[in-house]
Scaffold this active site. Sequence first.
Site, PDB file in Angstrom:
ATOM      1  N   PRO A 275      32.691  48.398  44.669  1.00  0.00           N
ATOM      2  CG  PRO A 275      31.231  46.776  45.488  1.00  0.00           C
ATOM      3  CD  PRO A 275      32.567  47.402  45.740  1.00  0.00           C
ATOM      4  N   GLY A 276      29.959  49.931  42.914  1.00  0.00           N
ATOM      5  CA  GLY A 276      28.868  50.893  43.032  1.00  0.00           C
ATOM      6  C   GLY A 276      27.642  50.303  42.359  1.00  0.00           C
ATOM      7  NE  ARG A 313      24.323  54.410  33.483  1.00  0.00           N
ATOM      8  CZ  ARG A 313      24.284  53.411  32.638  1.00  0.00           C
ATOM      9  NH1 ARG A 313      23.131  52.920  32.238  1.00  0.00           N
ATOM     10  NH2 ARG A 313      25.397  52.873  32.202  1.00  0.00           N
ATOM     11  CB  CYS A 343      14.071  72.499  25.177  1.00  0.00           C
ATOM     12  SG  CYS A 343      12.390  72.796  25.709  1.00  0.00           S
ATOM     13  CD  GLU A 344      20.199  69.688  25.434  1.00  0.00           C
ATOM     14  OE1 GLU A 344      20.916  68.947  24.722  1.00  0.00           O
ATOM     15  OE2 GLU A 344      20.634  70.363  26.360  1.00  0.00           O
TER      16      GLU A 344
END
Length: 413
Positions: A275-276, A313, A343-344
């Site tokens: 698991p993470g 995410r 800047c996106e």
Amino acid sequence: MHYFSYKGNVLYAEDVPLEALAREYGTPLYVYSKATVLRHIQAYKKAFCGSGGILCFALKANSNGAVLKLLAEEEAGADIVSGGELFRALKAGISPSKIVYAGVGKTAAEIEFALKKKILMFNVESGEEMEAINRVAGGLGVKAPVALRVNPDVDPRTHPYISTGMKKYKFGMPVEDALEFYGKAAKMEHIRITGIHQHIGSQLTDLAPFRDSLKKLLPVVEKLRGSGIDLKYLDLGGGLGIRYSRDENPPVPSQLAGSLLPLIKGLGVTVVVEPGRSIIGNAGVLLTKCLYRKSTGEKNFVIVDAGMNDLLRPSLYGSFHEVLPAIKSRRAFQVADVVGPICESGDFLAKDRRMPVVKEGETLCVMGAGAYGYSMSSNYNSRPRGAEVMVDGKSHRLVRRRETYQDLIKGEL
Ligand code: LLP
């Protein structure tokens, strides 16, 4: 379960107000709760390790040394996917005898490093990789312990970018080819077959795909036994989801164990789990400050000092992260996009979110940022990465300092 909660109007990490941490260390700031990490480790140990199972934390979720030290102290192992992760795991004191190594593109140098450190096993993802491992092990005069990562072709019902266990994805080898593959590996002089591995995807909120996948692996184990190849380890992978929003209700480790372990009872294999997210995801938050607000007539924007370089995410997967004020107050609600300085237009932490009207300078807390937060961060737009802090009861300490402008150019020639 986690230890971030409001006491009155103030949001706390354990016994420390998050606002105080933002003031002391600045923002963007990742804050981890030690008690939460320990709680999740215990939950896995109780569910899987009583019967001798091995807990291997997936370093890709969070590889800060302070987090890894907690795992090492709890005698957990590691699931790694690069030489860099092996370096970090060993540095934190994780025993190589509990390290499993997956990933479709291990280089000869990485294989050699892992062999020299005597890791538990390589989770091999292709025939050519198996040959490469055999070659490198031969050069060192050792036998490499290997498991085959089997791709069961089961839909994990999660975001396509984090689904792995279907044939259209690059991971593992088709289950129907497994026997032939093991047969070939058994003839290689510097290969020692020790296990079988699956990992079908991440943020799974349902037990059925885990079970369906395991059911496809078990006949392989039995048939191998019949042909004289005995597997010692059955690596179930990671992937258990966490609650990012109230709509999600993922199972907990004991439920995962309750669903899977009966299927392998009596098989005489040692179980490995990787698991993470379910260890560290809800054990961390990202603190950010509102810089400005504006409205375009069509949209309200809350412009904050953390962007997609700090938490990728939402931009990459459209993921939902709760955004809470560090200090609650009575105020009107609005629908807004919480956006960063990058800047996106894809740079957002929350989109069309109904939330209290945010004040300029106010600290906001992005929940569930402990996994795949810092570990996926970058210097895009030449933004120094934020700092990381570990909270333990009433105390807190910096576990990684904020980057400086000098850090941005270190290594440039
Ligand atoms: N084992 C293997 C072989 C893996 O590839 C992964 C994750 C894990 C274990 C741990 O999975 P977990 O328990 O954390 O779900 N960046 C994405 C997640 C990518 C997961 C990749 N592999 C995200 O932010 O959602």
